[in-house]
Design an enzyme around this catalytic site. Structure first.
Site, PDB file in Angstrom:
ATOM      1  N   GLU A  25      52.236  32.003  48.552  1.00 21.80           N
ATOM      2  CA  GLU A  25      51.858  33.641  48.365  1.00 21.80           C
ATOM      3  C   GLU A  25      50.465  33.764  48.503  1.00 21.80           C
ATOM      4  OE1 GLU A  25      52.604  34.377  44.236  1.00 21.80           O
ATOM      5  OE2 GLU A  25      52.149  36.347  44.318  1.00 21.80           O
ATOM      6  N   ASN A 172      60.351  41.379  43.397  1.00 18.62           N
ATOM      7  CA  ASN A 172      60.103  40.266  42.594  1.00 18.62           C
ATOM      8  C   ASN A 172      59.483  40.361  40.975  1.00 18.62           C
ATOM      9  OD1 ASN A 172      58.738  37.213  42.531  1.00 18.62           O
ATOM     10  ND2 ASN A 172      57.245  38.239  41.949  1.00 18.62           N
ATOM     11  N   GLU A 173      60.104  39.545  40.284  1.00 22.40           N
ATOM     12  CA  GLU A 173      59.951  39.668  38.881  1.00 22.40           C
ATOM     13  C   GLU A 173      59.924  41.200  38.354  1.00 22.40           C
ATOM     14  OE1 GLU A 173      56.623  37.093  37.368  1.00 22.40           O
ATOM     15  OE2 GLU A 173      58.004  35.480  37.666  1.00 22.40           O
ATOM     16  N   TYR A 240      59.121  28.259  34.882  1.00 21.72           N
ATOM     17  CA  TYR A 240      57.882  27.357  35.059  1.00 21.72           C
ATOM     18  C   TYR A 240      57.869  26.430  33.808  1.00 21.72           C
ATOM     19  CZ  TYR A 240      55.962  30.000  39.027  1.00 21.72           C
ATOM     20  OH  TYR A 240      55.908  30.447  40.103  1.00 21.72           O
ATOM     21  N   GLU A 297      61.157  30.403  41.867  1.00 26.96           N
ATOM     22  CA  GLU A 297      59.790  29.965  41.581  1.00 26.96           C
ATOM     23  C   GLU A 297      60.187  29.266  40.507  1.00 26.96           C
ATOM     24  OE1 GLU A 297      56.864  32.964  40.741  1.00 26.96           O
ATOM     25  OE2 GLU A 297      57.663  34.200  42.258  1.00 26.96           O
ATOM     26  N   GLN A 346      53.677  26.135  44.045  1.00 26.91           N
ATOM     27  CA  GLN A 346      53.700  26.748  45.493  1.00 26.91           C
ATOM     28  C   GLN A 346      53.249  25.939  46.541  1.00 26.91           C
ATOM     29  OE1 GLN A 346      51.652  30.390  45.914  1.00 26.91           O
ATOM     30  NE2 GLN A 346      52.566  31.382  44.083  1.00 26.91           N
TER      31      GLN A 346
HETATM   32  O1  AHR Z   1      53.471  31.750  41.313  1.00 28.56           O
HETATM   33  C1  AHR Z   1      52.688  32.298  40.712  1.00 28.56           C
HETATM   34  C2  AHR Z   1      53.206  33.758  40.106  1.00 28.56           C
HETATM   35  O2  AHR Z   1      54.128  33.471  38.990  1.00 28.56           O
HETATM   36  C3  AHR Z   1      54.109  34.490  40.974  1.00 28.56           C
HETATM   37  O3  AHR Z   1      53.218  35.515  42.055  1.00 28.56           O
HETATM   38  C4  AHR Z   1      54.920  35.362  40.032  1.00 28.56           C
HETATM   39  O4  AHR Z   1      56.068  35.929  40.642  1.00 28.56           O
HETATM   40  C5  AHR Z   1      54.928  34.677  38.803  1.00 28.56           C
HETATM   41  O5  AHR Z   1      54.886  35.187  37.715  1.00 28.56           O
END
Ligand code: AHR
Length: 495
Positions: A25, A172-173, A240, A297, A346
């Site tokens: 990103e 995205n999201e 995450y 992600e 990432q």
């Molecule tokens: O990876 C960091 C961020 O996490 C990304 O930009 C977003 O899609 C997610 O919330």
């Protein structure tokens, strides 16, 4: 003795190579400095792409890279990033540190990177602040081989042939930074955007990816599949892993034994999420039309390193990250009937990175070495595997299994990847090869103390070491002693 059975007769299919995908990103030092350097930086590069980083990424055979975000994607207007660099528009990266983005790395530069690496690309389209026309134009710009306004513009900018970009994300999201939509509204947006996402070459059809849920939001997946499932090829979700909670993510290094087990316990919820999302998407299969599941992600997210820009999400990476990555990759391998792609967040200098850079210096993280150990799973035939072992931390809230495994077969070899989650104990394992017969076996591990990590001063603290494995006389099993908190891969030559 802990027992593992690898069943050569039961498979969920082929492990899609894209499970080993990456995410980049415009965030912190991922793209600028990590991948792309300016002439005055004096770092060896080819057309701006760092040579050291490229060499390292080639070694792990990265199959696909997602770009340009993340949250950044829904503020990104791709036309700002094409044409002569001195005429490109400068914008503010409002999501990540409020820094100035000069758009010197755009579509052509990203495709240069991808072509050097030999990987597929996955573009996240802007739905939040973009238009249907804008995304439709981007696809035409990348994929139209004949004469057209966008194809002509691409040629003016120096690229004759189309790139045939296959993977296109519809935002995205969308539930958050991508527009704060609800599932019902986003489904309608998906139908509209998808309508104008055209194929320009029937031999290279595009693959449309709907923006998915935040972790365990199953309502999102169900709603999007029900209302727009016939107009997409896959749906994503993000997950995450933090040590405590979102407002107190925990430290990347210098953590305690309790924090080690908490994090690993937390990451195991990936299995439940993959199962539940998979069960939903399967309900929307219509004839040959299957919806794939993409985790675009995932990985660890800790408090940023002291002294670094909080908007840059820079964190160190320890043996604990390696163990966590391996557990997740095992989960994805074992669900390869629905999981068609994943992109760890990432690739460089951000969150659970493969590579860290500082000026001209580069360091490979423990997570990088896991991708190296696992790379032969790509495009291999998955083999069902079972573990007969005990639970660690049984008296505590944060229980984890002692061992975690996945297996595959390709080119006359079986690959068995086993994680020993114990932070202090080695594990003797006996791996039974049911329906398979080995003629030799070799083992390699990533291991160390739980807080071990590589730094620019000491880049080789964590690497790959050989581990002994003993094949039985009949070739039907092998045994080994796994080091404490280790990720090991065993390659068995089949006869
Ligand atoms: O990876 C960091 C961020 O996490 C990304 O930009 C977003 O899609 C997610 O919330």
């Amino acid at each position: 003795m802990n027992n593992i059975i690898v069943n050569g007769k039961v498979s969920k299919g082929t492990i899609n190579k894209n499970i080993y995908g990456q995410f980049t990103e415009h965030l912190g030092r991922c793209v600028y400095e990590g991948i792309y350097v300016k002439d005055e930086d004096n770092i060896p590069n080819v057309n701006g792409i760092r040579c050291d980083v490229m060499k390292a990424l080639k070694n792990i055979e990265v199959p696909v890279v997602r770009w340009p975000g993340g949250c950044f994607a829904d503020t990104y207007h791709w036309k700002d990033g094409i044409g002569p660099k001195d005429q490109r528009k400068t914008i503010v990266n409002t999501n990540w540190g409020g820094v100035t983005e000069d758009n010197s790395f755009g579509t052509h530069e990203f495709m240069e990177f991808a072509e050097q690496l030999g990987c597929d690309v996955y573009f996240s389209g802007n739905v939040g602040s973009g238009t249907v026309q804008e995304l439709s134009d981007w696809i035409e710009y990348c994929n139209m081989g004949g004469i057209s306004p966008m194809a002509n513009l691409r040629r003016e900018n120096g690229r004759q042939e189309p790139w045939n970009v296959k993977y296109w994300g519809i935002g995205n999201e969308a539930w958050g930074c991508g527009g704060n939509m609800n599932a019902e509204y986003y489904s309608d947006e998906t139908r509209k955007f998808s309508t104008y996402m055209r194929n320009y070459d029937n031999d290279h059809p595009i693959y449309k990816i709907a923006s998915g849920s935040n972790g365990a939001d199953y309502h999102w997946t169900k709603t999007v599949c029900e209302r727009a499932g016939h107009m997409i090829d896959a749906i994503t979700f993000h997950n995450y892993t933090v040590t405590y909670e979102w407002n107190n993510k925990g430290k990347a290094t210098g953590f305690t034994k309790d924090e080690y087990y908490r994090l690993l316990h937390n990451t195991l919820s990936m299995e439940t999420m993959v199962n539940n999302h998979s069960n939903i998407i399967k309900q929307y299969e219509r004839g040959d039309h299957k919806i794939g599941l993409i985790v675009d992600e995932w990985g660890t997210w800790f408090d940023v390193e002291d002294g670094t820009n909080p908007g840059f999400l820079y964190q160190q990476n320890t043996i604990r990250d390696a163990v966590l990555a391996a557990i997740n990759l095992n989960i994805f391998n074992n669900h390869c009937d629905t999981v068609v792609m994943t992109n760890i967040a990432q690739m460089i200098n951000v969150l659970q990175a493969m590579i860290l850079t500082e000026g001209e210096k580069m360091v490979l993280t423990p997570t990088y070495h896991v991708y190296d150990l696992y790379k032969k799973h790509m495009n291999a035939k998955h083999l069902e595997s079972y573990v007969d072992s005990d639970i660690l931390n049984d008296e505590e809230e944060y229980k984890v299994p002692r061992l975690h495994v996945s297996a595959s077969e390709k080119d006359g070899k079986a690959l068995v990847t086993v994680v020993n989650l114990s932070e202090s104990e080695t594990a003797d394992v006996n791996v039974m090869l049911s329906g398979l017969k080995g003629s030799s076996v070799s083992g390699r591990c990533v291991t160390g103390d739980m807080n071990d990590h590589n730094t620019f001063e000491n880049p080789d603290v964590v690497g790959i070491t050989e581990v002994k494995a003993q094949l039985s006389a009949d070739g039907n099993s092998f045994s080994a002693t796994l080091p404490k908190n280790s990720v090991c891969s065993f390659e068995v030559e089949l006869s």
